[in-house]
Design a protein around this motif. Sequence first.
Motif, PDB file in Angstrom:
ATOM      1  N   ASN A  77       2.501   7.825  -5.586  1.00  0.00           N
ATOM      2  CA  ASN A  77       1.313   7.749  -4.732  1.00  0.00           C
ATOM      3  C   ASN A  77       1.544   8.529  -3.450  1.00  0.00           C
ATOM      4  N   VAL A  78       0.448   8.882  -2.797  1.00  0.00           N
ATOM      5  CA  VAL A  78       0.542   9.536  -1.486  1.00  0.00           C
ATOM      6  C   VAL A  78       1.221   8.591  -0.499  1.00  0.00           C
ATOM      7  N   VAL A  79       0.797   7.329  -0.527  1.00  0.00           N
ATOM      8  CA  VAL A  79       1.346   6.319   0.387  1.00  0.00           C
ATOM      9  C   VAL A  79       2.138   5.306  -0.447  1.00  0.00           C
ATOM     10  N   LYS A  80       3.329   4.994   0.002  1.00  0.00           N
ATOM     11  CA  LYS A  80       4.239   4.202  -0.825  1.00  0.00           C
ATOM     12  C   LYS A  80       4.148   2.694  -0.590  1.00  0.00           C
ATOM     13  N   CYS A  81       3.424   2.274   0.440  1.00  0.00           N
ATOM     14  CA  CYS A  81       3.313   0.832   0.710  1.00  0.00           C
ATOM     15  C   CYS A  81       1.850   0.416   0.697  1.00  0.00           C
ATOM     16  N   ARG A  82       1.609  -0.821   0.305  1.00  0.00           N
ATOM     17  CA  ARG A  82       0.234  -1.280   0.132  1.00  0.00           C
ATOM     18  C   ARG A  82      -0.506  -1.418   1.472  1.00  0.00           C
ATOM     19  N   PRO A  83      -1.649  -0.757   1.606  1.00  0.00           N
ATOM     20  CA  PRO A  83      -2.475  -1.020   2.789  1.00  0.00           C
ATOM     21  C   PRO A  83      -3.133  -2.397   2.644  1.00  0.00           C
ATOM     22  N   PRO A  84      -3.159  -3.192   3.714  1.00  0.00           N
ATOM     23  CA  PRO A  84      -3.727  -4.543   3.616  1.00  0.00           C
ATOM     24  C   PRO A  84      -5.151  -4.513   3.045  1.00  0.00           C
ATOM     25  N   GLN A  85      -5.466  -5.494   2.232  1.00  0.00           N
ATOM     26  CA  GLN A  85      -6.778  -5.605   1.559  1.00  0.00           C
ATOM     27  C   GLN A  85      -7.166  -4.325   0.796  1.00  0.00           C
ATOM     28  N   ASN A  86      -6.187  -3.567   0.414  1.00  0.00           N
ATOM     29  CA  ASN A  86      -6.427  -2.319  -0.350  1.00  0.00           C
ATOM     30  C   ASN A  86      -7.360  -1.351   0.371  1.00  0.00           C
ATOM     31  N   ARG A  87      -7.366  -1.393   1.698  1.00  0.00           N
ATOM     32  CA  ARG A  87      -8.190  -0.414   2.420  1.00  0.00           C
ATOM     33  C   ARG A  87      -7.611   0.986   2.188  1.00  0.00           C
ATOM     34  N   ASN A  88      -8.423   2.013   2.508  1.00  0.00           N
ATOM     35  CA  ASN A  88      -7.912   3.390   2.397  1.00  0.00           C
ATOM     36  C   ASN A  88      -6.744   3.575   3.351  1.00  0.00           C
ATOM     37  N   PRO A  89      -5.744   4.339   2.945  1.00  0.00           N
ATOM     38  CA  PRO A  89      -4.656   4.616   3.886  1.00  0.00           C
ATOM     39  C   PRO A  89      -5.179   5.397   5.093  1.00  0.00           C
ATOM     40  N   GLU A  90      -4.626   5.105   6.261  1.00  0.00           N
ATOM     41  CA  GLU A  90      -5.019   5.851   7.459  1.00  0.00           C
ATOM     42  C   GLU A  90      -4.235   7.161   7.517  1.00  0.00           C
ATOM     43  N   THR A  91      -4.782   8.102   8.280  1.00  0.00           N
ATOM     44  CA  THR A  91      -4.126   9.414   8.376  1.00  0.00           C
ATOM     45  C   THR A  91      -2.678   9.269   8.837  1.00  0.00           C
ATOM     46  N   SER A  92      -2.446   8.378   9.820  1.00  0.00           N
ATOM     47  CA  SER A  92      -1.076   8.222  10.340  1.00  0.00           C
ATOM     48  C   SER A  92      -0.128   7.714   9.241  1.00  0.00           C
ATOM     49  N   GLU A  93      -0.654   6.888   8.336  1.00  0.00           N
ATOM     50  CA  GLU A  93       0.181   6.363   7.235  1.00  0.00           C
ATOM     51  C   GLU A  93       0.472   7.469   6.218  1.00  0.00           C
ATOM     52  N   ILE A  94      -0.529   8.302   5.967  1.00  0.00           N
ATOM     53  CA  ILE A  94      -0.336   9.422   5.043  1.00  0.00           C
ATOM     54  C   ILE A  94       0.702  10.389   5.621  1.00  0.00           C
ATOM     55  N   VAL A  95       0.591  10.636   6.916  1.00  0.00           N
ATOM     56  CA  VAL A  95       1.545  11.551   7.575  1.00  0.00           C
ATOM     57  C   VAL A  95       2.953  10.955   7.519  1.00  0.00           C
ATOM     58  N   ALA A  96       3.056   9.643   7.775  1.00  0.00           N
ATOM     59  CA  ALA A  96       4.381   8.992   7.768  1.00  0.00           C
ATOM     60  C   ALA A  96       5.039   9.086   6.398  1.00  0.00           C
ATOM     61  N   CYS A  97       4.228   9.100   5.344  1.00  0.00           N
ATOM     62  CA  CYS A  97       4.768   9.144   3.977  1.00  0.00           C
ATOM     63  C   CYS A  97       4.942  10.563   3.456  1.00  0.00           C
ATOM     64  N   SER A  98       4.465  11.550   4.204  1.00  0.00           N
ATOM     65  CA  SER A  98       4.404  12.901   3.627  1.00  0.00           C
ATOM     66  C   SER A  98       5.797  13.472   3.352  1.00  0.00           C
ATOM     67  N   GLU A  99       6.774  13.103   4.173  1.00  0.00           N
ATOM     68  CA  GLU A  99       8.135  13.622   3.956  1.00  0.00           C
ATOM     69  C   GLU A  99       8.655  13.160   2.581  1.00  0.00           C
ATOM     70  N   CYS A 100       8.410  11.911   2.290  1.00  0.00           N
ATOM     71  CA  CYS A 100       8.896  11.371   1.010  1.00  0.00           C
ATOM     72  C   CYS A 100       8.207  12.073  -0.161  1.00  0.00           C
ATOM     73  N   LEU A 101       6.886  12.203  -0.073  1.00  0.00           N
ATOM     74  CA  LEU A 101       6.142  12.837  -1.169  1.00  0.00           C
ATOM     75  C   LEU A 101       6.550  14.302  -1.344  1.00  0.00           C
ATOM     76  N   THR A 102       6.670  15.011  -0.222  1.00  0.00           N
ATOM     77  CA  THR A 102       7.048  16.431  -0.295  1.00  0.00           C
ATOM     78  C   THR A 102       8.401  16.571  -0.985  1.00  0.00           C
ATOM     79  N   LYS A 103       9.345  15.696  -0.602  1.00  0.00           N
ATOM     80  CA  LYS A 103      10.684  15.792  -1.204  1.00  0.00           C
ATOM     81  C   LYS A 103      10.644  15.418  -2.685  1.00  0.00           C
ATOM     82  N   GLN A 104       9.824  14.450  -3.041  1.00  0.00           N
ATOM     83  CA  GLN A 104       9.711  14.090  -4.459  1.00  0.00           C
ATOM     84  C   GLN A 104       9.248  15.303  -5.270  1.00  0.00           C
ATOM     85  N   ILE A 105       8.249  16.013  -4.734  1.00  0.00           N
ATOM     86  CA  ILE A 105       7.734  17.191  -5.466  1.00  0.00           C
ATOM     87  C   ILE A 105       8.818  18.269  -5.545  1.00  0.00           C
TER      88      ILE A 105
END
Length: 268
Positions: free
Chosen positions: A164-192
């Motif tokens: 997934n783009v974001v690796k941790c569950r957003p509360p109440q399954n809301r859409n991930p916020e931009t800051s959360e996507i940015v925080a996870c981007s290093e992990c996703l980029t490295k996975q790719i």
Amino acid sequence: MGRRMKSLPAAALEFFSQRKELGENDFFLSPAFSRSSFLSTFQPPSPDKPVGKRLIPSQTARPPQKIAAPAALATAQPVSEKREALKQLFFGFRECRRCALGATRIKLVFGSGNAQAQIMIIGEAPGADEDQQGLPFVGKAGQLLTAMLASINLDRGTDVFITNVVKCRPPQNRNPETSEIVACSECLTKQIEIIRPKIIVLLGRIAAGTILNSTESISKLRTREHEYKGIPVMVTYHPAALLRNPDYKKPTWEDLQKFRIIFDELKE
Ligand code: URA
């Protein structure tokens, strides 16, 4: 008194829970999934039957999920450089607190499947089931994804790597916020970078928007082929969207067919 032998399901469960404690939950096929158990839940549409009804797994038709037999344990991926690199990456992020989701998650959901897969599938963010199990796409949408893959003869344990783009569950399954996507981007980029798939499939608006840096709708993005750092990228609807809106089933089926043809060409 001699110790009683554990039943096979109990031994299998213990095996998997020990691997999880070792942080090795991520590349193992969840025992709940097998090709045969999901083939029966997802049948490709045929001209004489309405497309919609057949894409959604029927709750009644689905056979009870079985615990893996010992033979399934032997199908765990061989140790490879990619797998080892992914494992190191996972260890680096397992206790991640780069954003506030780190405080509310149960488990970080790193990814699952084959580290050497040629296909990478990227969704949005874990839901409640994924948060509990530490594995991506294991809830209703995940079961549909498994069936969709099986319908084009792909096995989620061996043919793809899913994350997934974001690796941790957003509360109440809301859409991930931009800051959360940015925080996870290093992990996703490295996975790719580690997996270096031959093709990437993006499920839904959040994954497509993030990887393609686009605000266009899925209905537009899905009609074109894209590229991420030289890797071909395809876009389709998120399986959760299919569960909410049956109108997406037919175009998604068309996307799957197109994807299979493109992937087969890339393999040659
Ligand atoms: N939806 C997602 O985008 N990812 C999951 O892992 C589960 C549901």
